[in-house]
Design an enzyme around this catalytic site. Sequence first.
Site, PDB file in Angstrom:
ATOM      1  N   ARG A 177      50.500  17.784  26.513  1.00 41.51           N
ATOM      2  CA  ARG A 177      49.200  17.327  26.822  1.00 41.51           C
ATOM      3  C   ARG A 177      48.300  17.834  25.959  1.00 41.51           C
ATOM      4  O   ARG A 177      48.366  18.207  24.956  1.00 41.51           O
ATOM      5  CB  ARG A 177      49.124  17.344  28.306  1.00 41.51           C
ATOM      6  N   GLU A 229      55.525  30.505  37.813  1.00 40.58           N
ATOM      7  CA  GLU A 229      54.264  29.219  37.524  1.00 40.58           C
ATOM      8  C   GLU A 229      54.767  27.954  37.418  1.00 40.58           C
ATOM      9  O   GLU A 229      55.998  27.846  37.026  1.00 40.58           O
ATOM     10  CB  GLU A 229      53.626  29.767  36.223  1.00 40.58           C
ATOM     11  N   PRO A 263      43.059  23.317  42.817  1.00 44.40           N
ATOM     12  CA  PRO A 263      42.265  22.125  42.744  1.00 44.40           C
ATOM     13  C   PRO A 263      42.986  20.686  42.311  1.00 44.40           C
ATOM     14  O   PRO A 263      43.807  20.785  41.518  1.00 44.40           O
ATOM     15  CB  PRO A 263      41.299  22.722  41.831  1.00 44.40           C
ATOM     16  N   ASN A 264      42.386  19.905  43.265  1.00 46.88           N
ATOM     17  CA  ASN A 264      42.694  18.564  43.143  1.00 46.88           C
ATOM     18  C   ASN A 264      44.184  18.280  43.474  1.00 46.88           C
ATOM     19  O   ASN A 264      44.585  16.957  43.504  1.00 46.88           O
ATOM     20  CB  ASN A 264      42.403  18.086  41.572  1.00 46.88           C
ATOM     21  N   HIS A 271      54.225  23.785  37.317  1.00 50.36           N
ATOM     22  CA  HIS A 271      53.615  22.462  36.890  1.00 50.36           C
ATOM     23  C   HIS A 271      54.316  21.138  36.926  1.00 50.36           C
ATOM     24  O   HIS A 271      55.388  21.247  36.697  1.00 50.36           O
ATOM     25  CB  HIS A 271      52.818  22.394  35.494  1.00 50.36           C
ATOM     26  N   ASN A 286      51.286  26.839  41.603  1.00 50.66           N
ATOM     27  CA  ASN A 286      50.685  25.546  40.851  1.00 50.66           C
ATOM     28  C   ASN A 286      49.080  25.802  40.858  1.00 50.66           C
ATOM     29  O   ASN A 286      48.626  25.246  41.795  1.00 50.66           O
ATOM     30  CB  ASN A 286      51.028  24.187  41.151  1.00 50.66           C
ATOM     31  N   ARG A 292      46.529   8.883  42.619  1.00 39.19           N
ATOM     32  CA  ARG A 292      46.093   8.481  41.407  1.00 39.19           C
ATOM     33  C   ARG A 292      46.842   9.125  40.322  1.00 39.19           C
ATOM     34  O   ARG A 292      47.700  10.215  40.717  1.00 39.19           O
ATOM     35  CB  ARG A 292      44.491   8.976  41.356  1.00 39.19           C
ATOM     36  N   ALA A 352      44.084  23.278  37.231  1.00 37.64           N
ATOM     37  CA  ALA A 352      43.162  23.594  36.292  1.00 37.64           C
ATOM     38  C   ALA A 352      42.740  25.062  36.158  1.00 37.64           C
ATOM     39  O   ALA A 352      42.479  25.505  35.110  1.00 37.64           O
ATOM     40  CB  ALA A 352      42.063  22.637  36.172  1.00 37.64           C
ATOM     41  N   TYR A 401      51.529  12.467  37.373  1.00 33.36           N
ATOM     42  CA  TYR A 401      52.217  13.591  38.362  1.00 33.36           C
ATOM     43  C   TYR A 401      53.195  12.967  39.548  1.00 33.36           C
ATOM     44  O   TYR A 401      53.483  13.623  40.324  1.00 33.36           O
ATOM     45  CB  TYR A 401      50.772  13.982  39.063  1.00 33.36           C
TER      46      TYR A 401
END
Length: 148
Positions: free
Chosen positions: A108, A99, A11-12, A101, A75, A19, A78, A24
Amino acid sequence: MAKTIYILNGPNLNLLGQREPDIYGSLSLADIERDCRELAEEFDLSLEFHQSNHEGQLVDWIQQAGNNSSGIILNAGAYTHTSVALHDAIRAGSSPVIELHLSNIHAREEFRHKSYVSPVATGVIYGFGGDGYLLAIRAMSKLLDTKS
Ligand code: CA2
């Protein structure tokens, strides 16, 4: 026959480049896909590159990759921090899973430190921005060679 890697994005991640470039990076997901396709070709790997905002769709692709004996670079966004469904789908299949990211999730917020994917992944790459996808392709290419 060329082996296949599924690169799955949660997601996203379709918003990349628009943004939060400080976290990112400035590459869009289309830029990342283009770079991945270039490298996959060098390694003679066929590539399925997908993004979805829907958990069930990611589960479907994980199952599909398993049925085709393909490697998975995931990836999960969330869903990494919440999804028993993704954990179970990976666990049920026999595909090697990396996995991935973009950001260093351990530098974070606390809620990003927990991953439901890590315990069932072969390995984890995080904190290298878009380059992480390329590192993951190299690592997956070796994993698939060792498997055959
Ligand atoms: O660092 C990563 O790759 C993450 O998987 C990205 C997820 C986040 O929830 C994970 O904790 C770590 C978020 C992806 C959202 O991407 C955006 C991109 C641009 C603007 C807003 C969100």
